[in-house]
Motif scaffolding. Structure first.
Motif, PDB file in Angstrom:
ATOM      1  N   ALA A   1      18.368 -10.683  12.781  1.00  0.00           N
ATOM      2  CA  ALA A   1      17.007 -10.521  12.242  1.00  0.00           C
ATOM      3  C   ALA A   1      16.002 -10.581  13.378  1.00  0.00           C
ATOM      4  N   ASP A   2      16.141  -9.652  14.337  1.00  0.00           N
ATOM      5  CA  ASP A   2      15.232  -9.634  15.480  1.00  0.00           C
ATOM      6  C   ASP A   2      13.929  -8.927  15.104  1.00  0.00           C
ATOM      7  N   LYS A   3      13.046  -8.795  16.074  1.00  0.00           N
ATOM      8  CA  LYS A   3      11.725  -8.227  15.822  1.00  0.00           C
ATOM      9  C   LYS A   3      11.820  -6.831  15.215  1.00  0.00           C
ATOM     10  N   HIS A   4      12.737  -6.021  15.723  1.00  0.00           N
ATOM     11  CA  HIS A   4      12.885  -4.643  15.232  1.00  0.00           C
ATOM     12  C   HIS A   4      13.423  -4.618  13.804  1.00  0.00           C
ATOM     13  N   ASN A   5      14.461  -5.406  13.548  1.00  0.00           N
ATOM     14  CA  ASN A   5      15.101  -5.386  12.233  1.00  0.00           C
ATOM     15  C   ASN A   5      14.269  -6.074  11.152  1.00  0.00           C
ATOM     16  N   ARG A   6      13.478  -7.054  11.541  1.00  0.00           N
ATOM     17  CA  ARG A   6      12.676  -7.775  10.551  1.00  0.00           C
ATOM     18  C   ARG A   6      11.567  -6.908   9.964  1.00  0.00           C
ATOM     19  N   PHE A   7      11.082  -5.945  10.744  1.00  0.00           N
ATOM     20  CA  PHE A   7       9.961  -5.126  10.284  1.00  0.00           C
ATOM     21  C   PHE A   7      10.253  -3.645  10.544  1.00  0.00           C
TER      22      PHE A   7
ATOM     23  N   GLN B   1       0.819  -1.210   0.000  1.00  0.00           N
ATOM     24  CA  GLN B   1       0.000   0.000   0.000  1.00  0.00           C
ATOM     25  C   GLN B   1       0.852   1.257   0.000  1.00  0.00           C
ATOM     26  N   GLU B   2       1.893   1.264   0.820  1.00  0.00           N
ATOM     27  CA  GLU B   2       2.718   2.467   0.947  1.00  0.00           C
ATOM     28  C   GLU B   2       3.541   2.737  -0.306  1.00  0.00           C
ATOM     29  N   ALA B   3       4.080   1.663  -0.902  1.00  0.00           N
ATOM     30  CA  ALA B   3       4.948   1.832  -2.071  1.00  0.00           C
ATOM     31  C   ALA B   3       4.200   1.653  -3.389  1.00  0.00           C
ATOM     32  N   ASP B   4       2.937   1.255  -3.291  1.00  0.00           N
ATOM     33  CA  ASP B   4       2.110   1.022  -4.483  1.00  0.00           C
ATOM     34  C   ASP B   4       2.802   0.040  -5.439  1.00  0.00           C
ATOM     35  N   VAL B   5       3.147  -1.124  -4.898  1.00  0.00           N
ATOM     36  CA  VAL B   5       3.797  -2.166  -5.696  1.00  0.00           C
ATOM     37  C   VAL B   5       2.953  -3.432  -5.660  1.00  0.00           C
ATOM     38  N   SER B   6       3.221  -4.320  -6.587  1.00  0.00           N
ATOM     39  CA  SER B   6       2.502  -5.585  -6.659  1.00  0.00           C
ATOM     40  C   SER B   6       2.990  -6.525  -5.563  1.00  0.00           C
ATOM     41  N   PRO B   7       2.228  -7.586  -5.245  1.00  0.00           N
ATOM     42  CA  PRO B   7       2.695  -8.568  -4.258  1.00  0.00           C
ATOM     43  C   PRO B   7       4.044  -9.172  -4.633  1.00  0.00           C
ATOM     44  N   GLU B   8       4.257  -9.411  -5.941  1.00  0.00           N
ATOM     45  CA  GLU B   8       5.523 -10.000  -6.390  1.00  0.00           C
ATOM     46  C   GLU B   8       6.700  -9.090  -6.067  1.00  0.00           C
ATOM     47  N   TYR B   9       6.529  -7.778  -6.263  1.00  0.00           N
ATOM     48  CA  TYR B   9       7.612  -6.839  -5.967  1.00  0.00           C
ATOM     49  C   TYR B   9       7.809  -6.695  -4.462  1.00  0.00           C
ATOM     50  N   ALA B  10       6.722  -6.703  -3.719  1.00  0.00           N
ATOM     51  CA  ALA B  10       6.823  -6.549  -2.265  1.00  0.00           C
ATOM     52  C   ALA B  10       7.600  -7.703  -1.641  1.00  0.00           C
ATOM     53  N   ILE B  11       7.269  -8.950  -2.017  1.00  0.00           N
ATOM     54  CA  ILE B  11       7.968 -10.104  -1.433  1.00  0.00           C
ATOM     55  C   ILE B  11       9.398 -10.178  -1.946  1.00  0.00           C
ATOM     56  N   ARG B  12       9.611  -9.788  -3.202  1.00  0.00           N
ATOM     57  CA  ARG B  12      10.984  -9.784  -3.731  1.00  0.00           C
ATOM     58  C   ARG B  12      11.867  -8.816  -2.954  1.00  0.00           C
ATOM     59  N   ASP B  13      11.360  -7.606  -2.735  1.00  0.00           N
ATOM     60  CA  ASP B  13      12.147  -6.598  -2.017  1.00  0.00           C
ATOM     61  C   ASP B  13      12.365  -7.013  -0.559  1.00  0.00           C
ATOM     62  N   TYR B  14      11.352  -7.608   0.040  1.00  0.00           N
ATOM     63  CA  TYR B  14      11.476  -8.010   1.440  1.00  0.00           C
ATOM     64  C   TYR B  14      12.477  -9.148   1.600  1.00  0.00           C
ATOM     65  N   GLU B  15      12.441 -10.117   0.701  1.00  0.00           N
ATOM     66  CA  GLU B  15      13.396 -11.230   0.780  1.00  0.00           C
ATOM     67  C   GLU B  15      14.811 -10.736   0.504  1.00  0.00           C
ATOM     68  N   ASP B  16      14.931  -9.770  -0.379  1.00  0.00           N
ATOM     69  CA  ASP B  16      16.240  -9.167  -0.627  1.00  0.00           C
ATOM     70  C   ASP B  16      16.745  -8.463   0.639  1.00  0.00           C
ATOM     71  N   TYR B  17      15.831  -7.822   1.353  1.00  0.00           N
ATOM     72  CA  TYR B  17      16.183  -7.142   2.596  1.00  0.00           C
ATOM     73  C   TYR B  17      16.676  -8.144   3.646  1.00  0.00           C
ATOM     74  N   LEU B  18      16.000  -9.285   3.771  1.00  0.00           N
ATOM     75  CA  LEU B  18      16.426 -10.310   4.720  1.00  0.00           C
ATOM     76  C   LEU B  18      17.819 -10.840   4.369  1.00  0.00           C
ATOM     77  N   GLU B  19      18.105 -10.952   3.072  1.00  0.00           N
ATOM     78  CA  GLU B  19      19.446 -11.368   2.642  1.00  0.00           C
ATOM     79  C   GLU B  19      20.483 -10.315   2.993  1.00  0.00           C
ATOM     80  N   GLN B  20      20.091  -9.043   2.906  1.00  0.00           N
ATOM     81  CA  GLN B  20      20.997  -7.964   3.301  1.00  0.00           C
ATOM     82  C   GLN B  20      21.361  -8.078   4.777  1.00  0.00           C
ATOM     83  N   LEU B  21      20.361  -8.334   5.615  1.00  0.00           N
ATOM     84  CA  LEU B  21      20.623  -8.495   7.051  1.00  0.00           C
ATOM     85  C   LEU B  21      21.630  -9.618   7.294  1.00  0.00           C
ATOM     86  N   ALA B  22      21.406 -10.747   6.623  1.00  0.00           N
ATOM     87  CA  ALA B  22      22.303 -11.890   6.807  1.00  0.00           C
ATOM     88  C   ALA B  22      23.702 -11.565   6.313  1.00  0.00           C
ATOM     89  N   ARG B  23      23.774 -10.887   5.173  1.00  0.00           N
ATOM     90  CA  ARG B  23      25.083 -10.570   4.588  1.00  0.00           C
ATOM     91  C   ARG B  23      25.885  -9.627   5.476  1.00  0.00           C
TER      92      ARG B  23
END
Length: 249
Positions: free
Chosen positions: A96-102, A69-91
């Motif tokens: 990946a605690d409660k604060h960093n995950r969201f 809703q905030e970024a006006d993107v499709s579900p595919e883009y939202a999950i892609r960006d979020y999974e990329d973000y989780l990989e960034q945390l790991a890298r």
């Protein structure tokens, strides 16, 4: 799950989610199935199983909806960006605690982590380049004496770093910048030919391999003049002579 499938009048994608829930022995409801289906549309059955087992699944789905809703993107883009973000945390070895995950400002944080990763990659690449520069200088120190033939017209300038290759390529409008790694491995030999009266001005970019001329080119990869090619012939003969001398020692 079978009753739920009938009640929902499931489509194929929703049925795949229900099958994954069955495989993982997970209890689901209609809302959860539809939400998971939205974000796993292009995932394999195994990936859907892993998706269902994610920590704080319902909160993650709610967060993904918010991103949409905030970024006006499709579900595919939202999950892609979020999974990329989780990989960034790991890298970056960030928990990946409660604060960093969201994070509250997702795309700002995502961009900042991407910048941090680029900076770390640049540092690693710079360290590798410094090491290769040292190797290149040692290689040149060992081989240069076999190529340096005295001339009244020319001098040979040996590249000492990756930056030297890049600069030559830019000034001569050729691809010698890509030869750095090969020269550091002593797979080929590159030097820069200069006129004695203009030692700072690029003239010819030269490549030899095992004492045999591969190419001698002026700007824009044009053919070298006759006087330069005659000097190349002298270098070839001098190299052969040097090798024979080494063999007899």
């Amino acid at each position: 799950n079978t009753r739920l499938a009938v009640e929902m009048d499931c489509n194929i994608r929703e049925l795949k989610v229900l099958q994954a829930a069955q495989a993982t022995k997970m209890s689901v409801d209609e809302e959860l199935v539809r939400e998971v289906t939205k974000y796993t549309r292009y995932k394999s059955q195994d990936d859907i199983c892993l998706f269902l087992q994610r920590k704080n699944l319902r909160k993650m789905l709610s967060y993904l909806n918010k991103l949409q809703q905030e970024a006006d993107v499709s579900p595919e883009y939202a999950i892609r960006d979020y999974e990329d973000y989780l990989e960034q945390l790991a890298r970056l070895r960030i928990p990946a605690d409660k604060h960093n995950r969201f994070p509250a400002n997702f795309y700002h944080v995502h961009d900042e982590l991407a910048k941090q990763i680029r900076e770390e990659e640049a540092k690693v690449e710079q360290a590798k380049t410094r090491q290769k520069n040292e190797i290149l200088r040692k290689v040149i120190k060992d081989i240069k004496k076999d190529y340096e033939v005295k001339s009244n017209s020319f001098i040979i300038v040996w590249p000492q770093s990756k930056a030297d290759f890049t600069k030559e390529g830019q000034l001569q409008h050729n691809c010698v910048g890509g030869y750095f790694d090969r020269c550091a491995k002593n797979e080929t030999t590159v030097f820069f030919l200069r006129k004695k009266e203009e030692p700072e001005k690029p003239f010819c970019t030269v490549e030899f391999k095992n004492g045999k001329l591969i190419q001698c080119r002026t700007k824009f990869n044009n053919d070298a003049p006759e006087e330069a090619m005659k000097y190349m012939e002298k270098i070839e003969k001098y190299y052969e002579k040097q090798q024979r001398t080494k063999e007899t020692m």
